[in-house]
Design a protein around this motif. Sequence first.
Motif, mmCIF file in Angstrom:
data_model
loop_
_atom_site.group_PDB
_atom_site.id
_atom_site.type_symbol
_atom_site.label_atom_id
_atom_site.label_comp_id
_atom_site.label_asym_id
_atom_site.label_seq_id
_atom_site.Cartn_x
_atom_site.Cartn_y
_atom_site.Cartn_z
ATOM 1 N N ALA A 173 9.092 -5.097 0.884
ATOM 2 C CA ALA A 173 6.673 -4.631 0.309
ATOM 3 C C ALA A 173 7.128 -3.409 -0.497
ATOM 4 C CB ALA A 173 7.467 -4.628 1.794
ATOM 5 N N THR A 174 8.271 -3.068 -0.527
ATOM 6 C CA THR A 174 8.074 -1.452 -1.323
ATOM 7 C C THR A 174 7.289 -1.928 -3.055
ATOM 8 O OG1 THR A 174 9.694 -1.284 -2.221
ATOM 9 C CG2 THR A 174 10.036 0.181 -0.008
ATOM 10 N N GLN A 175 7.975 -2.814 -3.389
ATOM 11 C CA GLN A 175 6.962 -3.368 -4.923
ATOM 12 C C GLN A 175 5.302 -3.806 -4.515
ATOM 13 O OE1 GLN A 175 9.796 -4.662 -8.114
ATOM 14 N NE2 GLN A 175 11.070 -5.182 -5.926
ATOM 15 N N LEU A 176 5.539 -3.632 -3.531
ATOM 16 C CA LEU A 176 3.947 -4.428 -3.003
ATOM 17 C C LEU A 176 3.154 -2.949 -3.479
ATOM 18 C CD1 LEU A 176 4.159 -5.999 0.319
ATOM 19 C CD2 LEU A 176 3.171 -7.369 -1.944
ATOM 20 N N PRO A 177 1.479 -3.330 -4.193
ATOM 21 C CA PRO A 177 1.130 -2.501 -4.758
ATOM 22 C C PRO A 177 0.719 -1.474 -3.084
ATOM 23 C CG PRO A 177 -0.163 -4.268 -5.350
ATOM 24 C CD PRO A 177 1.303 -4.762 -4.324
ATOM 25 N N LYS A 178 0.722 0.261 -4.228
ATOM 26 C CA LYS A 178 0.391 0.443 -2.934
ATOM 27 C C LYS A 178 -0.588 0.830 -1.862
ATOM 28 C CE LYS A 178 3.480 2.722 -3.682
ATOM 29 N NZ LYS A 178 5.711 2.577 -3.405
ATOM 30 N N PRO A 179 -1.640 0.400 -2.213
ATOM 31 C CA PRO A 179 -3.186 0.119 -1.167
ATOM 32 C C PRO A 179 -2.833 -0.871 -0.465
ATOM 33 C CG PRO A 179 -3.712 0.299 -3.776
ATOM 34 C CD PRO A 179 -2.146 0.525 -3.968
ATOM 35 N N PHE A 180 -2.725 -2.125 -0.342
ATOM 36 C CA PHE A 180 -2.106 -2.714 -0.101
ATOM 37 C C PHE A 180 -0.329 -2.647 0.893
ATOM 38 C CE2 PHE A 180 0.172 -7.246 0.454
ATOM 39 C CZ PHE A 180 -1.297 -7.970 1.072
ATOM 40 N N GLN A 181 -0.045 -1.995 0.557
ATOM 41 C CA GLN A 181 1.840 -1.730 1.770
ATOM 42 C C GLN A 181 0.837 -1.116 2.922
ATOM 43 O OE1 GLN A 181 5.380 0.638 -0.095
ATOM 44 N NE2 GLN A 181 4.960 -0.313 -2.178
ATOM 45 N N LEU A 182 -0.581 0.151 2.452
ATOM 46 C CA LEU A 182 -1.052 0.831 3.181
ATOM 47 C C LEU A 182 -1.921 -0.510 4.597
ATOM 48 C CD1 LEU A 182 -2.474 4.017 1.684
ATOM 49 C CD2 LEU A 182 -0.748 3.573 3.296
ATOM 50 N N ASN A 183 -2.273 -1.169 3.799
ATOM 51 C CA ASN A 183 -3.162 -2.316 4.538
ATOM 52 C C ASN A 183 -2.139 -2.897 5.672
ATOM 53 O OD1 ASN A 183 -5.529 -1.699 3.361
ATOM 54 N ND2 ASN A 183 -5.313 -3.344 1.841
ATOM 55 N N ILE A 184 -1.464 -2.965 5.156
ATOM 56 C CA ILE A 184 0.268 -4.328 5.947
ATOM 57 C C ILE A 184 1.023 -3.342 6.827
ATOM 58 C CG2 ILE A 184 -0.269 -6.095 4.540
ATOM 59 C CD1 ILE A 184 2.830 -5.074 3.598
ATOM 60 N N LEU A 185 0.713 -1.894 7.357
ATOM 61 C CA LEU A 185 2.153 -1.353 7.700
ATOM 62 C C LEU A 185 2.044 -1.750 9.098
ATOM 63 C CD1 LEU A 185 3.646 1.781 6.823
ATOM 64 C CD2 LEU A 185 1.705 2.797 7.691
ATOM 65 N N GLY A 186 3.232 -1.614 9.174
ATOM 66 C CA GLY A 186 2.896 -2.396 10.658
ATOM 67 C C GLY A 186 2.933 -3.882 10.967
ATOM 68 N N THR A 187 2.899 -4.399 9.972
ATOM 69 C CA THR A 187 2.789 -6.037 10.081
ATOM 70 C C THR A 187 3.870 -6.418 10.268
ATOM 71 O OG1 THR A 187 1.894 -6.384 8.195
ATOM 72 C CG2 THR A 187 0.206 -5.898 9.715
ATOM 73 N N ARG A 188 4.130 -7.270 11.371
ATOM 74 C CA ARG A 188 5.507 -8.392 11.596
ATOM 75 C C ARG A 188 5.535 -9.247 10.148
ATOM 76 N NH1 ARG A 188 8.606 -8.791 16.518
ATOM 77 N NH2 ARG A 188 9.159 -10.664 15.544
ATOM 78 N N GLU A 189 4.083 -10.245 9.720
ATOM 79 C CA GLU A 189 4.672 -10.851 8.202
ATOM 80 C C GLU A 189 5.251 -10.008 7.400
ATOM 81 O OE1 GLU A 189 1.852 -9.937 10.622
ATOM 82 O OE2 GLU A 189 1.288 -11.638 11.363
ATOM 83 N N TRP A 190 5.172 -8.963 7.388
ATOM 84 C CA TRP A 190 5.261 -8.072 5.670
ATOM 85 C C TRP A 190 7.069 -8.117 5.668
ATOM 86 C CZ3 TRP A 190 3.195 -10.308 1.554
ATOM 87 C CH2 TRP A 190 1.933 -10.693 1.880
ATOM 88 N N ASP A 191 7.459 -7.987 7.280
ATOM 89 C CA ASP A 191 8.430 -6.921 7.332
ATOM 90 C C ASP A 191 9.487 -8.513 8.163
ATOM 91 O OD1 ASP A 191 10.731 -5.054 7.903
ATOM 92 O OD2 ASP A 191 10.247 -5.289 9.807
ATOM 93 N N ILE A 192 9.983 -9.104 6.610
ATOM 94 C CA ILE A 192 11.104 -10.117 6.503
ATOM 95 C C ILE A 192 12.639 -9.592 5.882
ATOM 96 C CG2 ILE A 192 11.622 -12.678 5.241
ATOM 97 C CD1 ILE A 192 8.519 -13.049 5.549
ATOM 98 N N ALA A 193 13.364 -9.692 6.666
ATOM 99 C CA ALA A 193 14.450 -9.589 5.457
ATOM 100 C C ALA A 193 15.722 -10.428 6.725
ATOM 101 C CB ALA A 193 15.251 -7.990 6.178
ATOM 102 N N SER A 194 16.721 -10.700 6.160
ATOM 103 C CA SER A 194 17.955 -11.721 7.184
ATOM 104 C C SER A 194 19.160 -10.923 7.657
ATOM 105 C CB SER A 194 18.287 -13.013 6.911
ATOM 106 O OG SER A 194 19.604 -12.557 5.836
ATOM 107 N N PRO A 195 19.321 -11.106 8.690
ATOM 108 C CA PRO A 195 20.844 -10.057 9.346
ATOM 109 C C PRO A 195 21.464 -10.325 7.872
ATOM 110 C CG PRO A 195 20.356 -11.559 10.993
ATOM 111 C CD PRO A 195 19.941 -12.174 9.756
ATOM 112 N N TRP A 196 22.800 -9.719 7.552
ATOM 113 C CA TRP A 196 24.105 -9.692 6.766
ATOM 114 C C TRP A 196 25.253 -10.724 6.730
ATOM 115 C CZ3 TRP A 196 23.846 -7.458 2.322
ATOM 116 C CH2 TRP A 196 23.719 -6.041 1.911
ATOM 117 N N THR A 197 25.268 -12.055 6.385
ATOM 118 C CA THR A 197 25.612 -12.906 6.730
ATOM 119 C C THR A 197 27.163 -12.000 5.933
ATOM 120 O OG1 THR A 197 24.210 -14.520 6.785
ATOM 121 C CG2 THR A 197 26.351 -15.185 5.842
#
Length: 207
Positions: A173-197
């Motif tokens: 999400a750090t590579q998304l446009p800065k204004p867009f990052q503010l709009n999605i702040l705290g939303t689960r849909e954009w916080d996607i990451a797997s555990p380490w395998t």
Amino acid sequence: MHTPRTLSLLMAGPAIAAAAHSCLVVLLAALLLTLALPTMGYAEGAEIKNAKLELNEEGYQLSAEFELQLMAVHEDAIRKGVPVYIVMEVEVSRSRWYWLDERMVRQTRERRISYSPLANQFRIATAGLSQNVPKFDDVKRALSTVRSWQILEKNKLRPGEKYDVSVRIRLDATQLPKPFQLNILGTREWDIASPWTRFSIIGGEVK
């Protein structure tokens, strides 16, 4: 003989003990609830299904399959001109009992998903190469595998020695446009990451 003050303190003793016991029960219940929660990586929409490191004449190559739960909200953003970046990370290290683990390599592979309105197609760009697909389901299928990703030259690992491999995938999400990052702040849909395998290999072969 007990004074009135002493008697009041003695009478308050059981009440204080009961209150302390109640607090302890609440704390233990909260701890058990926390431990019972699912792991963050899978709950956040990504899971490594399998991963292996294969040795050939060129060196060690990683192949993996995973589930990445991209949804309509991601498709909508991409169609509106917001590129989405999916990053896969891999580390190979050697354990040392006398010191910190020795990192042999750490690599990342980035996939950029964008959309062309004129062609009505999605584009997946990886390491200078690109692939065009017509549907968002095709994007998800293309992102679900990595094949023959060169990680290490074969002479970088000592034959017969054990090494640990760690793999994960995430939406950056750090590579998304800065204004867009503010709009999605705290939303689960954009916080996607797997555990380490994690798995182990032996230098010169695959375990």
